[in-house]
Design a protein around this motif. Structure first.
Motif, PDB file in Angstrom:
ATOM      1  N   HIS A 160       0.831  -1.207   0.000  1.00 38.17           N
ATOM      2  CA  HIS A 160       0.000   0.000   0.000  1.00 38.17           C
ATOM      3  C   HIS A 160       0.869   1.262   0.000  1.00 38.17           C
ATOM      4  O   HIS A 160       0.604   2.212  -0.744  1.00 38.17           O
ATOM      5  CB  HIS A 160      -0.920  -0.010   1.224  1.00 38.17           C
ATOM      6  CG  HIS A 160      -1.781   1.220   1.326  1.00 38.17           C
ATOM      7  ND1 HIS A 160      -2.818   1.471   0.460  1.00 38.17           N
ATOM      8  CD2 HIS A 160      -1.736   2.284   2.199  1.00 38.17           C
ATOM      9  CE1 HIS A 160      -3.382   2.629   0.785  1.00 38.17           C
ATOM     10  NE2 HIS A 160      -2.746   3.129   1.827  1.00 38.17           N
ATOM     11  N   HIS A 193       2.515   1.718  -3.374  1.00 45.08           N
ATOM     12  CA  HIS A 193       1.568   2.231  -4.357  1.00 45.08           C
ATOM     13  C   HIS A 193       1.406   3.743  -4.215  1.00 45.08           C
ATOM     14  O   HIS A 193       1.338   4.477  -5.216  1.00 45.08           O
ATOM     15  CB  HIS A 193       0.213   1.542  -4.202  1.00 45.08           C
ATOM     16  CG  HIS A 193       0.246   0.089  -4.538  1.00 45.08           C
ATOM     17  ND1 HIS A 193      -0.848  -0.740  -4.415  1.00 45.08           N
ATOM     18  CD2 HIS A 193       1.262  -0.691  -4.993  1.00 45.08           C
ATOM     19  CE1 HIS A 193      -0.507  -1.967  -4.776  1.00 45.08           C
ATOM     20  NE2 HIS A 193       0.766  -1.959  -5.121  1.00 45.08           N
ATOM     21  N   GLN A 194       1.322   4.224  -2.983  1.00 46.16           N
ATOM     22  CA  GLN A 194       1.201   5.663  -2.744  1.00 46.16           C
ATOM     23  C   GLN A 194       2.404   6.417  -3.308  1.00 46.16           C
ATOM     24  O   GLN A 194       2.251   7.452  -3.969  1.00 46.16           O
ATOM     25  CB  GLN A 194       1.073   5.939  -1.248  1.00 46.16           C
ATOM     26  CG  GLN A 194      -0.292   5.615  -0.654  1.00 46.16           C
ATOM     27  CD  GLN A 194      -0.359   6.011   0.812  1.00 46.16           C
ATOM     28  OE1 GLN A 194       0.586   5.799   1.578  1.00 46.16           O
ATOM     29  NE2 GLN A 194      -1.473   6.596   1.210  1.00 46.16           N
TER      30      GLN A 194
END
Length: 253
Positions: free
Chosen positions: A4, A7-8
């Motif tokens: 996560h 991805h950011q």
């Protein structure tokens, strides 16, 4: 670092630079290429980016053309170097076509010491840059005005171009992909470029590194039509080597 968070960061990099390379992300995160490619696949399925050869680019549609003003400040130093290097290829007495665009405008700014030039262009920006030069015969193509770009398009522009034969064409492109070729956002601009390609003895494509790996909506021509491509040192080596294997010289300045 979990997926996560990766991805950011990937999305932040694309928002800043409009593209990312797999090799860069592997080095940054210290993970395998398989992991990075999986990350990019997930983000593409969510519509947050688009995969291209060797990396990914912004998820904006292929028909979206950034405004001239915003393009002029992007990679400005690189475009200035490309413009200066391209201008050095122009000799006194040459007849040239200068395509519309922010990089070709930099060429126009660097030919003030040339004499006895004929410059044919569909760009009002370029015409204004050269209008007071006593050593240049300036020919505007005529046509329908694209107000945001201050460029001339349509059948009149294409027919005017068909009446000339020039030494050199300096052409821009919205995207450069080894398989798809040169592409452009606007159909009418692409048609004008295609007309120019038929009338030049030597074809030089000028494009900063952000155009490599990008594919815009409208195809112009295969990369093999170019004699050389002039870009900056950030152009991805993998794509550059693919293009060079096709017999096109790529100069990075």
């Amino acid at each position: 670092m979990n997926s996560h968070k990766r991805h950011q960061i990937i999305l932040e990099l694309i928002n800043q630079n409009e593209s990312v390379q797999v090799t860069e992300l592997v080095s940054m995160f210290g993970v395998s290429e398989v992991t990075i490619r999986r990350d990019l696949d997930i983000l593409e399925r969510k519509g947050l980016l688009r995969r291209v050869h060797g990396g990914a680019i912004s998820g904006s549609g292929r028909s979206y053309e950034p405004p001239f003003l915003s393009r002029s400040v992007k990679c400005s130093e690189e475009k200035q170097r490309i413009g200066k290097a391209a201008a050095e290829m122009i000799q006194n007495g040459d007849s040239i076509m200068l395509d519309v665009g922010t990089t070709t405008l930099e060429i126009a700014k660097n030919i003030y010491d040339r004499q006895n030039l004929t410059v044919i262009t569909p760009s009002f920006h370029i015409a204004l840059a050269l209008v007071d030069h006593p050593g240049i015969r300036l020919i505007l193509t005529g046509g329908i005005l694209r107000r945001g770009e201050l460029s001339l398009v349509g059948h009149l522009a294409e027919r005017t171009i068909e009446g000339f034969n020039v030494d050199k064409l300096f052409m821009g492109a919205g995207g450069i992909d080894p398989e798809i070729g040169f592409t452009e956002f606007n159909l009418e601009d692409a048609l004008v470029k295609q007309a120019m390609l038929k009338r030049a003895k030597e074809i030089i494509v000028v494009a900063d590194s952000s155009k490599f790996g990008q594919i815009a909506l409208n195809s112009i021509a295969p990369v093999m039509v170019a004699d050389r491509i002039l870009t900056d040192t950030k152009a991805p080596l993998e794509i550059v080597e693919q293009i060079e294997k096709m017999g096109v010289e790529v100069l990075r300045v």
